[in-house]
Design a protein around this motif. Sequence first.
Motif, short mmCIF file in Angstrom:
data_model
loop_
_atom_site.label_atom_id
_atom_site.label_comp_id
_atom_site.label_asym_id
_atom_site.label_seq_id
_atom_site.Cartn_x
_atom_site.Cartn_y
_atom_site.Cartn_z
N PHE A 70 0.82 -1.21 0.00
CA PHE A 70 0.00 0.00 0.00
C PHE A 70 0.86 1.27 0.00
O PHE A 70 0.43 2.30 -0.51
CB PHE A 70 -0.95 0.01 1.20
N LEU A 71 2.05 1.21 0.57
CA LEU A 71 2.93 2.38 0.56
C LEU A 71 3.44 2.72 -0.84
O LEU A 71 3.82 3.86 -1.11
CB LEU A 71 4.13 2.16 1.48
N MET A 72 3.44 1.75 -1.74
CA MET A 72 3.93 1.99 -3.10
C MET A 72 2.90 2.69 -3.98
O MET A 72 3.24 3.12 -5.08
CB MET A 72 4.33 0.66 -3.74
N LEU A 73 1.67 2.81 -3.51
CA LEU A 73 0.62 3.42 -4.33
C LEU A 73 0.66 4.94 -4.18
O LEU A 73 1.12 5.48 -3.19
CB LEU A 73 -0.74 2.86 -3.89
N ASP A 74 0.15 5.63 -5.19
CA ASP A 74 0.19 7.09 -5.20
C ASP A 74 -0.93 7.73 -4.39
O ASP A 74 -0.81 8.87 -3.98
CB ASP A 74 0.11 7.61 -6.63
N ASP A 75 -2.00 7.04 -4.17
CA ASP A 75 -3.15 7.61 -3.46
C ASP A 75 -2.80 7.80 -1.98
O ASP A 75 -2.35 6.86 -1.32
CB ASP A 75 -4.35 6.68 -3.61
N LYS A 76 -3.01 9.00 -1.46
CA LYS A 76 -2.61 9.26 -0.08
C LYS A 76 -3.45 8.47 0.92
O LYS A 76 -2.98 8.13 1.99
CB LYS A 76 -2.68 10.75 0.24
N ARG A 77 -4.69 8.14 0.58
CA ARG A 77 -5.51 7.33 1.47
C ARG A 77 -4.98 5.91 1.56
O ARG A 77 -4.96 5.29 2.63
CB ARG A 77 -6.96 7.33 1.00
N LYS A 78 -4.52 5.38 0.45
CA LYS A 78 -3.95 4.02 0.45
C LYS A 78 -2.59 4.01 1.14
O LYS A 78 -2.24 3.03 1.80
CB LYS A 78 -3.87 3.49 -0.97
N THR A 79 -1.83 5.08 1.00
CA THR A 79 -0.56 5.19 1.72
C THR A 79 -0.81 5.22 3.22
O THR A 79 -0.09 4.61 4.00
CB THR A 79 0.18 6.47 1.28
N GLN A 80 -1.87 5.91 3.61
CA GLN A 80 -2.24 5.97 5.02
C GLN A 80 -2.58 4.58 5.55
O GLN A 80 -2.15 4.19 6.63
CB GLN A 80 -3.43 6.91 5.16
N ILE A 81 -3.33 3.81 4.79
CA ILE A 81 -3.67 2.44 5.19
C ILE A 81 -2.40 1.60 5.30
O ILE A 81 -2.26 0.77 6.20
CB ILE A 81 -4.67 1.82 4.19
N GLY A 82 -1.44 1.83 4.40
CA GLY A 82 -0.17 1.10 4.46
C GLY A 82 0.58 1.39 5.75
O GLY A 82 1.12 0.48 6.38
N TRP A 83 0.62 2.68 6.17
CA TRP A 83 1.29 3.02 7.41
C TRP A 83 0.60 2.37 8.61
O TRP A 83 1.26 1.86 9.51
CB TRP A 83 1.32 4.54 7.61
#
Length: 149
Positions: A70-83
Motif C-alpha cells: 500500500f505504501l507503493m501506491l500514489d493515493d494518499k488514502r492508500k498510503t495511510q492504510i499502508g502506514w
Amino acid sequence: MSNERVVCAACGSNNFATQAACWKCGRALVASVARPAYALPTSESPAAFWSSVAIGIFFPIISIPVGLVFLMLDDKRKTQIGWWNILFGLLGTVLNGIVVMVSLAPLVMNATRMIPGLGGRGAAQSQDMNSEVAPLEIPGQRPFATPPR
C-alpha cells in the motif's frame, strides 16, 4: 527538471511539479508541494483504521507486507492504510511474541523438571523417586518385600 511533486486536491495522486493537470483525474493542479512519504497522516476512514488494527493484531505476518504494498501506491488514502498496517503489524508481532512466551513458559519449566540432565531441581529428583515413598501395606496381607537397591 524539478524533483518536486504536487498532490492533486481532488484524488490525492502524486504529480510532477511541471504538469498542469493531474495524470489520474485530469483536473488542474494547484502549486503545492507534496508531503514527504514518511509523514503519518491522520485517519480519514474508521473502517480502514479498524481493519488495519484487526489484521495487524491477529495476522501480523500478513499485515506488514500488505502495508508495504500500500505504501507503493500514489493515493494518499492508500498510503495511510499502508502506514497503519505496518504500525499495527509490528505491534501485533510484539504482542503475539509475548503471548507465546507466557503460554510456553509452564511447558518449558515442566519439561526441564522431567528430563534428567537438563539441570535444575528436576535432575536430582528424577534419579530415584521411589525412595521417598513408603511401601504399600494392605490390611490382612503380608507386607511386600522391599526391592533390592
